[in-house]
Design an enzyme around this catalytic site. Structure first.
Site, PDB file in Angstrom:
ATOM      1  N   GLY A  91      -0.529 -37.993  21.294  1.00 47.38           N
ATOM      2  CA  GLY A  91       0.085 -39.342  20.730  1.00 47.38           C
ATOM      3  C   GLY A  91       1.197 -39.891  21.530  1.00 47.38           C
ATOM      4  O   GLY A  91       2.146 -40.238  21.062  1.00 47.38           O
ATOM      5  N   TYR A 109      -0.698 -37.961   2.817  1.00 50.24           N
ATOM      6  CA  TYR A 109       0.239 -37.826   4.068  1.00 50.24           C
ATOM      7  C   TYR A 109       0.970 -36.596   3.746  1.00 50.24           C
ATOM      8  O   TYR A 109       1.312 -35.691   4.753  1.00 50.24           O
ATOM      9  CB  TYR A 109       0.978 -38.878   4.502  1.00 50.24           C
ATOM     10  N   SER A 125       7.272 -34.064   8.783  1.00 47.63           N
ATOM     11  CA  SER A 125       7.820 -35.119   8.062  1.00 47.63           C
ATOM     12  C   SER A 125       8.566 -34.772   6.982  1.00 47.63           C
ATOM     13  O   SER A 125       8.229 -33.594   6.236  1.00 47.63           O
ATOM     14  CB  SER A 125       6.782 -36.123   7.761  1.00 47.63           C
ATOM     15  N   ALA A 131       0.411 -34.043   1.596  1.00 48.42           N
ATOM     16  CA  ALA A 131      -0.550 -32.982   1.678  1.00 48.42           C
ATOM     17  C   ALA A 131      -0.640 -32.310   2.929  1.00 48.42           C
ATOM     18  O   ALA A 131      -0.508 -31.119   3.298  1.00 48.42           O
ATOM     19  CB  ALA A 131      -1.728 -32.994   1.097  1.00 48.42           C
ATOM     20  N   ALA A 132      -0.799 -33.393   4.057  1.00 52.94           N
ATOM     21  CA  ALA A 132      -1.261 -32.735   5.141  1.00 52.94           C
ATOM     22  C   ALA A 132      -0.009 -32.242   6.164  1.00 52.94           C
ATOM     23  O   ALA A 132       0.004 -31.257   6.719  1.00 52.94           O
ATOM     24  CB  ALA A 132      -1.596 -34.140   6.203  1.00 52.94           C
ATOM     25  N   LYS A 133       1.351 -33.078   5.812  1.00 50.82           N
ATOM     26  CA  LYS A 133       2.479 -32.437   6.467  1.00 50.82           C
ATOM     27  C   LYS A 133       2.962 -31.280   5.952  1.00 50.82           C
ATOM     28  O   LYS A 133       3.347 -30.187   6.648  1.00 50.82           O
ATOM     29  CB  LYS A 133       3.288 -33.534   6.442  1.00 50.82           C
TER      30      LYS A 133
END
Length: 245
Positions: free
Chosen positions: A15, A163, A150, A165-167
């Site tokens: 990214g 979001y 995050s 959950a992923a972080k």
């Protein structure tokens, strides 16, 4: 604050065309690193910057950079990215898993596609790139992996459940991986840069993207393995960890 000398080191930033990734690439190049940046496209981006443009900025300032477009949500392409990085630069000292998406949707209304995209970019891509990087780092005697997390991993907001959950999973992945690769001298840190203004967050954030630099540079300046297994949040920098503590 002590700043790192990254001369001779090779860093890969996912990214890296815009936002936080671009800022970190510029920062490391300014401190001597050769930087490899990746995103899906060389000349196209959802924001105002591109891979080619970021490489141009680094080179114009006297640094060295390479752009390697890749789709890191695909395991084969993630492996190709690592192979090309080593072919061009010779090694890999620092991996910054920064690529991310920031979906907004109530879970009751979220589509399968948006859920899978969130997990693919924010979590699966980290696994694919890290898995490809670990043998490289092991062969050369060590390396550093910084996973960009995050505050929403622990501070929740309506519409950002996917979001979070992923972080949250990324933080645990980082802590567990740090133990697994400790004997290979691979440092793994989960780092939260804070809510800063980027193409993804928009103007709501108070701090500019350049505010990520001090805490990131402080981490790079520490002795190898000193921070492995930690989850470091920028809003605690200078208070519970980092410069001034």
């Amino acid at each position: 604050m002590t700043t790192p000398d990254l001369t001779g080191q090779i860093a890969l930033v996912t990214g890296g065309s815009r936002g936080i990734g671009r800022q970190l690439a510029l920062t490391m190049a300014r401190h001597g690193a050769t930087v490899v940046i990746t995103a899906r496209n060389l000349d196209a981006s959802p924001g105002s910057h591109t891979l080619r443009g970021t490489v141009g900025e680094i080179e114009a300032a006297g640094g060295t950079a390479h752009a390697i477009p890749a789709t890191i949500t695909d395991s084969a392409d993630a492996k190709r990215l690592l192979n090309e990085t080593v072919e061009r630069a010779g090694r890999l000292d620092v991996l910054v898993n920064n690529a991310g998406v920031f979906p907004y949707a109530l879970i009751a209304e979220m589509s399968d596609e948006d859920w899978h995209d969130n997990m693919n970019v924010n979590l699966n891509a980290v696994f694919f790139v890290t898995r490809a990087a670990l043998p490289v780092m092991a062969r050369q005697g060590g390396g550093r992996i910084y996973n960009v997390s995050s505050d929403l991993a622990i501070r929740f907001a309506v519409g950002r459940v996917a979001y979070s959950a992923a972080k949250g999973a990324l933080d645990v992945f980082s802590q567990a991986l740090a133990r697994e690769v400790r004997e290979q001298n691979v440092e793994v840190v989960s780092w939260t840069p804070g809510f800063v203004r980027t193409d993804m967050t928009g103007p709501r954030a108070r701090d500019g993207v350049e505010s990520v630099e001090p805490s990131f540079l402080w981490m790079l300046a520490q002795p190898p393995m000193a921070l492995t297994g930690l989850v470091l949040r920028k809003d605690e920098f200078g208070k519970t960890w980092g410069a001034g503590v």
